[in-house]
Structure formats: structure tokens, C-alpha cells
Design a protein around this motif. Structure first.
Motif, PDB file in Angstrom:
ATOM      1  N   GLU A 143     -30.889  42.200  18.949  1.00  0.00           N
ATOM      2  CA  GLU A 143     -32.246  42.164  19.178  1.00  0.00           C
ATOM      3  C   GLU A 143     -31.903  42.586  16.814  1.00  0.00           C
ATOM      4  OE1 GLU A 143     -33.970  43.883  21.516  1.00  0.00           O
ATOM      5  OE2 GLU A 143     -33.492  43.425  22.924  1.00  0.00           O
ATOM      6  N   GLY A 144     -32.494  42.359  16.799  1.00  0.00           N
ATOM      7  CA  GLY A 144     -32.727  41.978  14.726  1.00  0.00           C
ATOM      8  C   GLY A 144     -32.325  41.904  14.295  1.00  0.00           C
ATOM      9  N   ALA A 145     -32.685  42.220  12.354  1.00  0.00           N
ATOM     10  CA  ALA A 145     -31.575  42.176  11.658  1.00  0.00           C
ATOM     11  C   ALA A 145     -30.196  42.106  11.921  1.00  0.00           C
ATOM     12  CB  ALA A 145     -32.541  42.152  10.379  1.00  0.00           C
ATOM     13  N   LYS A 174     -28.034  43.894   9.454  1.00  0.00           N
ATOM     14  CA  LYS A 174     -27.476  45.403   9.018  1.00  0.00           C
ATOM     15  C   LYS A 174     -28.522  45.987   9.689  1.00  0.00           C
ATOM     16  CE  LYS A 174     -26.179  47.839   4.836  1.00  0.00           C
ATOM     17  NZ  LYS A 174     -26.354  47.852   3.719  1.00  0.00           N
ATOM     18  N   THR A 175     -29.699  45.879   9.962  1.00  0.00           N
ATOM     19  CA  THR A 175     -30.411  46.903  11.116  1.00  0.00           C
ATOM     20  C   THR A 175     -30.625  47.055  12.321  1.00  0.00           C
ATOM     21  OG1 THR A 175     -32.318  45.596  10.665  1.00  0.00           O
ATOM     22  CG2 THR A 175     -31.807  47.533   8.980  1.00  0.00           C
ATOM     23  N   GLY A 176     -30.013  45.428  12.741  1.00  0.00           N
ATOM     24  CA  GLY A 176     -30.111  44.939  14.539  1.00  0.00           C
ATOM     25  C   GLY A 176     -29.144  46.024  15.106  1.00  0.00           C
ATOM     26  N   LYS A 177     -29.123  46.009  16.399  1.00  0.00           N
ATOM     27  CA  LYS A 177     -27.930  46.257  17.453  1.00  0.00           C
ATOM     28  C   LYS A 177     -27.519  44.951  18.188  1.00  0.00           C
ATOM     29  CE  LYS A 177     -29.056  50.775  15.322  1.00  0.00           C
ATOM     30  NZ  LYS A 177     -28.106  51.187  14.568  1.00  0.00           N
ATOM     31  N   GLY A 178     -26.768  45.794  19.001  1.00  0.00           N
ATOM     32  CA  GLY A 178     -26.015  44.760  19.780  1.00  0.00           C
ATOM     33  C   GLY A 178     -25.851  45.192  20.612  1.00  0.00           C
ATOM     34  N   GLN A 179     -25.452  44.513  22.201  1.00  0.00           N
ATOM     35  CA  GLN A 179     -24.722  45.046  23.066  1.00  0.00           C
ATOM     36  C   GLN A 179     -23.135  43.630  23.713  1.00  0.00           C
ATOM     37  OE1 GLN A 179     -27.104  45.849  25.368  1.00  0.00           O
ATOM     38  NE2 GLN A 179     -27.943  48.222  25.316  1.00  0.00           N
ATOM     39  N   VAL A 180     -22.187  44.644  24.020  1.00  0.00           N
ATOM     40  CA  VAL A 180     -20.902  43.310  24.310  1.00  0.00           C
ATOM     41  C   VAL A 180     -21.009  44.268  25.952  1.00  0.00           C
ATOM     42  CG1 VAL A 180     -18.872  43.047  23.707  1.00  0.00           C
ATOM     43  CG2 VAL A 180     -20.377  43.818  22.248  1.00  0.00           C
ATOM     44  N   SER A 181     -21.106  42.692  26.774  1.00  0.00           N
ATOM     45  CA  SER A 181     -20.359  42.988  27.721  1.00  0.00           C
ATOM     46  C   SER A 181     -19.771  42.167  28.512  1.00  0.00           C
ATOM     47  CB  SER A 181     -21.830  42.826  29.062  1.00  0.00           C
ATOM     48  OG  SER A 181     -22.765  43.152  29.038  1.00  0.00           O
ATOM     49  N   THR A 182     -18.293  42.660  29.583  1.00  0.00           N
ATOM     50  CA  THR A 182     -17.049  41.424  29.641  1.00  0.00           C
ATOM     51  C   THR A 182     -17.161  41.493  31.245  1.00  0.00           C
ATOM     52  OG1 THR A 182     -16.094  43.206  30.322  1.00  0.00           O
ATOM     53  CG2 THR A 182     -15.743  42.606  28.206  1.00  0.00           C
ATOM     54  N   GLU A 183     -16.801  40.074  31.604  1.00  0.00           N
ATOM     55  CA  GLU A 183     -17.203  40.301  32.863  1.00  0.00           C
ATOM     56  C   GLU A 183     -16.639  41.088  34.079  1.00  0.00           C
ATOM     57  OE1 GLU A 183     -14.713  36.197  35.818  1.00  0.00           O
ATOM     58  OE2 GLU A 183     -14.427  36.368  33.291  1.00  0.00           O
ATOM     59  N   THR A 184     -15.630  41.623  34.119  1.00  0.00           N
ATOM     60  CA  THR A 184     -14.720  42.971  34.520  1.00  0.00           C
ATOM     61  C   THR A 184     -16.052  44.226  34.139  1.00  0.00           C
ATOM     62  OG1 THR A 184     -13.401  43.959  32.928  1.00  0.00           O
ATOM     63  CG2 THR A 184     -12.479  41.660  33.815  1.00  0.00           C
ATOM     64  N   GLY A 185     -16.511  44.242  33.691  1.00  0.00           N
ATOM     65  CA  GLY A 185     -17.235  45.151  33.780  1.00  0.00           C
ATOM     66  C   GLY A 185     -16.727  46.320  32.671  1.00  0.00           C
ATOM     67  N   ALA A 186     -15.193  45.729  32.084  1.00  0.00           N
ATOM     68  CA  ALA A 186     -14.522  46.897  31.532  1.00  0.00           C
ATOM     69  C   ALA A 186     -15.859  47.577  30.497  1.00  0.00           C
ATOM     70  CB  ALA A 186     -13.203  45.939  30.354  1.00  0.00           C
ATOM     71  N   LEU A 187     -16.679  46.668  29.601  1.00  0.00           N
ATOM     72  CA  LEU A 187     -17.584  46.530  28.150  1.00  0.00           C
ATOM     73  C   LEU A 187     -19.094  46.402  29.254  1.00  0.00           C
ATOM     74  CD1 LEU A 187     -15.747  45.537  25.143  1.00  0.00           C
ATOM     75  CD2 LEU A 187     -16.059  47.575  26.003  1.00  0.00           C
ATOM     76  N   LYS A 188     -19.797  47.037  29.414  1.00  0.00           N
ATOM     77  CA  LYS A 188     -20.950  46.596  29.922  1.00  0.00           C
ATOM     78  C   LYS A 188     -22.505  47.136  29.482  1.00  0.00           C
ATOM     79  CE  LYS A 188     -23.916  46.302  33.947  1.00  0.00           C
ATOM     80  NZ  LYS A 188     -24.545  44.901  34.127  1.00  0.00           N
ATOM     81  N   ASP A 189     -22.891  45.648  28.283  1.00  0.00           N
ATOM     82  CA  ASP A 189     -24.237  46.574  27.190  1.00  0.00           C
ATOM     83  C   ASP A 189     -23.814  47.419  26.274  1.00  0.00           C
ATOM     84  OD1 ASP A 189     -25.349  45.105  28.720  1.00  0.00           O
ATOM     85  OD2 ASP A 189     -26.438  46.535  30.340  1.00  0.00           O
ATOM     86  N   TYR A 190     -22.299  47.409  26.014  1.00  0.00           N
ATOM     87  CA  TYR A 190     -21.665  48.814  24.794  1.00  0.00           C
ATOM     88  C   TYR A 190     -21.852  48.565  23.744  1.00  0.00           C
ATOM     89  CZ  TYR A 190     -18.454  52.205  23.155  1.00  0.00           C
ATOM     90  OH  TYR A 190     -17.743  53.649  23.487  1.00  0.00           O
ATOM     91  N   PRO A 191     -22.448  49.293  22.491  1.00  0.00           N
ATOM     92  CA  PRO A 191     -23.212  48.836  21.831  1.00  0.00           C
ATOM     93  C   PRO A 191     -22.442  48.294  20.478  1.00  0.00           C
ATOM     94  CG  PRO A 191     -22.961  51.531  22.191  1.00  0.00           C
ATOM     95  CD  PRO A 191     -22.644  50.466  23.977  1.00  0.00           C
ATOM     96  N   TYR A 192     -23.444  47.488  19.734  1.00  0.00           N
ATOM     97  CA  TYR A 192     -22.453  47.600  18.434  1.00  0.00           C
ATOM     98  C   TYR A 192     -23.383  47.086  17.224  1.00  0.00           C
ATOM     99  CZ  TYR A 192     -22.169  42.654  18.302  1.00  0.00           C
ATOM    100  OH  TYR A 192     -22.475  41.498  18.903  1.00  0.00           O
ATOM    101  N   GLY A 193     -22.942  47.581  16.016  1.00  0.00           N
ATOM    102  CA  GLY A 193     -23.723  46.948  15.223  1.00  0.00           C
ATOM    103  C   GLY A 193     -23.278  47.128  13.959  1.00  0.00           C
ATOM    104  N   PHE A 194     -23.594  47.248  12.361  1.00  0.00           N
ATOM    105  CA  PHE A 194     -23.648  47.167  11.273  1.00  0.00           C
ATOM    106  C   PHE A 194     -22.903  48.384  10.828  1.00  0.00           C
ATOM    107  CE2 PHE A 194     -23.425  48.344   7.028  1.00  0.00           C
ATOM    108  CZ  PHE A 194     -23.437  47.039   6.710  1.00  0.00           C
ATOM    109  N   ALA A 195     -23.166  50.072  11.162  1.00  0.00           N
ATOM    110  CA  ALA A 195     -22.053  50.582  10.914  1.00  0.00           C
ATOM    111  C   ALA A 195     -21.421  51.078  12.039  1.00  0.00           C
ATOM    112  CB  ALA A 195     -23.337  51.945  11.857  1.00  0.00           C
TER     113      ALA A 195
END
Length: 146
Positions: free
Chosen positions: A12-14, A16-37
Motif C-alpha cells: 500500500e502506498g508509494a 518510498k513511503t509505502g509499506k508491504g507485507q510478505v507471506s509464504t504458503e507455509t506461514g514461515a512469513l505471515k504478513d511480515y513487514p517490509y518497505g524502503f527503510a
């Protein structure tokens, strides 16, 4: 045997200022945050694609090495692998220009020369090494523990 493995990203967002969430089918990553920073600065509250690639490459190499040892009649008592993935400026964008792998293993009754041969073959044959073949420099420092 072919199997698709799944991952997804919500953003969601641009850029540099937007934010993302990464998920994997196994749940090892579930809505894990990532972004520019977490990618370009020192924000440790999120992940980034290079870190995930590094973890995947280290995991793949480790498993390939374990199978290669087994094929040669050896079993490691432990294998520890690290990956450093470098993201470098490339014109207007960026590219991964180096992956430095470090594998440290304890393998009873295995001589150094054979160890290095098996490690190099595992690096070359690991599916992630093959997938990342466009990276200009992929190195492996393999250490056989005494």
C-alpha cells in the motif's frame, strides 16, 4: 517431481513511503513487514527481498551439500551456512551484484580436498545457485571444522 511453492506480497502506498507485507504458503512469513527503510536504510523491524534471497540460497546450498555428502558416504554432524547479498546501484535502479556464501561444517572422516570438491559441486548444483546465475559474483568460503 515438480511442485510450485507460493509466496505473496501486499503493498500500500508509494515506493518510498509505502509499506508491504510478505507471506509464504507455509506461514514461515505471515504478513511480515517490509518497505524502503528495511531495504535501503537500517530498519530491522522488517525484512527485504535480498535478505529473503540470502536465506533461501543458504538453505538450498546447505541441503544440496548434505545430499552430496550422503551420496559420497559421509554425514555431517552439523552444517552452518551464511549468505551476504549485496544490493548495488545500477544506473537509475539497483541490482544484486554479489552473493557471498560461507559454509562451515563438521564431517567426520572427510579430508579437506574432498570436502572442498563436494562443497563446490553443491554450490554449482543447488537450484538457487542456478536460478541466480545472472549475479556476477557468487562466492563460497567452505570451512571444514576440525
Amino acid at each position: 517431481m515438480a511442485a510450485d511453492k507460493h509466496a505473496s506480497v501486499h503493498w500500500e502506498g508509494a515506493g518510498k513511503t509505502g509499506k508491504g507485507q510478505v507471506s509464504t504458503e507455509t506461514g514461515a512469513l505471515k504478513d511480515y513487514p517490509y518497505g524502503f527503510a528495511s531495504r535501503f536504510e537500517d530498519d530491522k523491524r522488517g525484512t527485504n527481498p535480498e535478505e529473503i534471497v540470502g536465506a533461501a540460497h543458504a538453505a538450498c546450498l546447505t541441503m544440496a551439500f548434505a545430499f552430496a555428502l550422503e551420496k559420497e558416504g559421509f554425514t555431517a554432524t552439523r552444517i552452518d551456512t551464511k549468505a551476504a547479498v549485496r544490493l548495488a546501484k545500477d544506473g537509475e535502479g539497483f541490482k544484486i551484484d554479489r552473493i557471498a556464501l560461507e559454509l562451515d561444517a563438521a564431517v567426520p572422516k572427510l579430508e579437506e580436498a574432498k570436502f572442498q570438491q563436494i562443497a563446490a559441486a553443491a554450490k554449482a548444483g543447488c537450484p538457487l545457485s542456478k536460478a541466480l546465475a545472472s549475479v556476477p559474483e557468487i562466492t563460497l568460503k567452505a570451512t571444514l571444522a576440525a
